[in-house]
Design a protein around this motif. Sequence first.
Motif, mmCIF file in Angstrom:
data_model
loop_
_atom_site.group_PDB
_atom_site.id
_atom_site.type_symbol
_atom_site.label_atom_id
_atom_site.label_comp_id
_atom_site.label_asym_id
_atom_site.label_seq_id
_atom_site.Cartn_x
_atom_site.Cartn_y
_atom_site.Cartn_z
ATOM 1 N N TYR A 12 2.831 -1.477 -12.444
ATOM 2 C CA TYR A 12 2.281 -0.408 -11.607
ATOM 3 C C TYR A 12 0.801 -0.280 -11.928
ATOM 4 N N LYS A 35 0.838 -1.198 0.000
ATOM 5 C CA LYS A 35 0.000 0.000 0.000
ATOM 6 C C LYS A 35 0.870 1.244 0.000
ATOM 7 N N THR A 36 0.552 2.177 -0.879
ATOM 8 C CA THR A 36 1.292 3.434 -0.956
ATOM 9 C C THR A 36 1.078 4.258 0.308
ATOM 10 N N LYS A 37 2.164 4.820 0.834
ATOM 11 C CA LYS A 37 2.127 5.692 2.025
ATOM 12 C C LYS A 37 1.537 4.972 3.237
ATOM 13 N N ALA A 61 -0.086 1.655 -6.872
ATOM 14 C CA ALA A 61 1.086 1.087 -6.215
ATOM 15 C C ALA A 61 1.796 0.125 -7.157
#
Length: 294
Positions: A259, A37-39, A283
């Motif tokens: 991506y 997961k991004t961030k 992501a």
Amino acid sequence: MMKIKNFLCLLFLVAITNVSFAQLTDLARLEYSFIPKTKSEDQYMRLRALVNYPIELKEDTYFIIGAEYNRVILNLEDDYPFDASLLETINIIDLNLGYTFKTSEMWRLGFKINPRIASTLTQSITADDLFLNGGVFVINDRSEDESAKRPYRLILGLTYNTTTGLPFPLPFVSYSRTINENWSFAIGIPKSNVKYFFDEKHTIQAFASVDGYFAHVQEPTMTDDGKSVDHISLSVVVGGFGYEYKLSKYLYAYSYLGYTARLDNVLRDNDRNDVFSLDNLNAFYLRTGLKLKI
């Protein structure tokens, strides 16, 4: 905007119906997928095992029986307004039944029915955990036709998927073609690609595909605003590059790195309306494994 979102979700669900049909040529497959997961420290992982056994009833006529198991692991480390422990593991169990026969030298008919259990399986199985997918397909296969200037395979079909919530079948189209000894391409759902063959063993490709799942939450949890969580779904549209290595006549190792162009991990109520978005930030995507195919 909502109509576009609903269309994309429908497209994703149709694609999931056809994944198993497209892989009926796989005798076995072991696979690992990973999306961080991004961030966040959250992670999505999927372990997958598949086996198919073709039974020749007579010349060019086959009954195919198989099974597939997906174990989805959600490592939810962030703070959420519900009990995230109830969503840690999702199990998807498929029975694959297929029947195919030639109607002429180049044309073939195929039928598939795919009973499915898709659930967190924290309790006994109920009717809410059961789903039914299937389809009928017409295949024009000239991929091995030496007389064809540009060998190709065309698949046209109608599919039915209970997770779409629509009481009628939906169309399916897939077209693949060999350009020359080094290049080929495929257009369709769940995957489109362009392949380059270095030699008999090494292949690279650029691809775009859809992936994901839809499952029942057996122990419904409640969000802070009082909404009930009864289902969970993940839909992913991803593009990237892949590499395939031929280990033996039928055994292949492969890896895809990409991506996401769309990622929607959503909790839903009993009417399948959105309740809470676990993730919608794009992501990196990794999928790797081994497959035994004919």
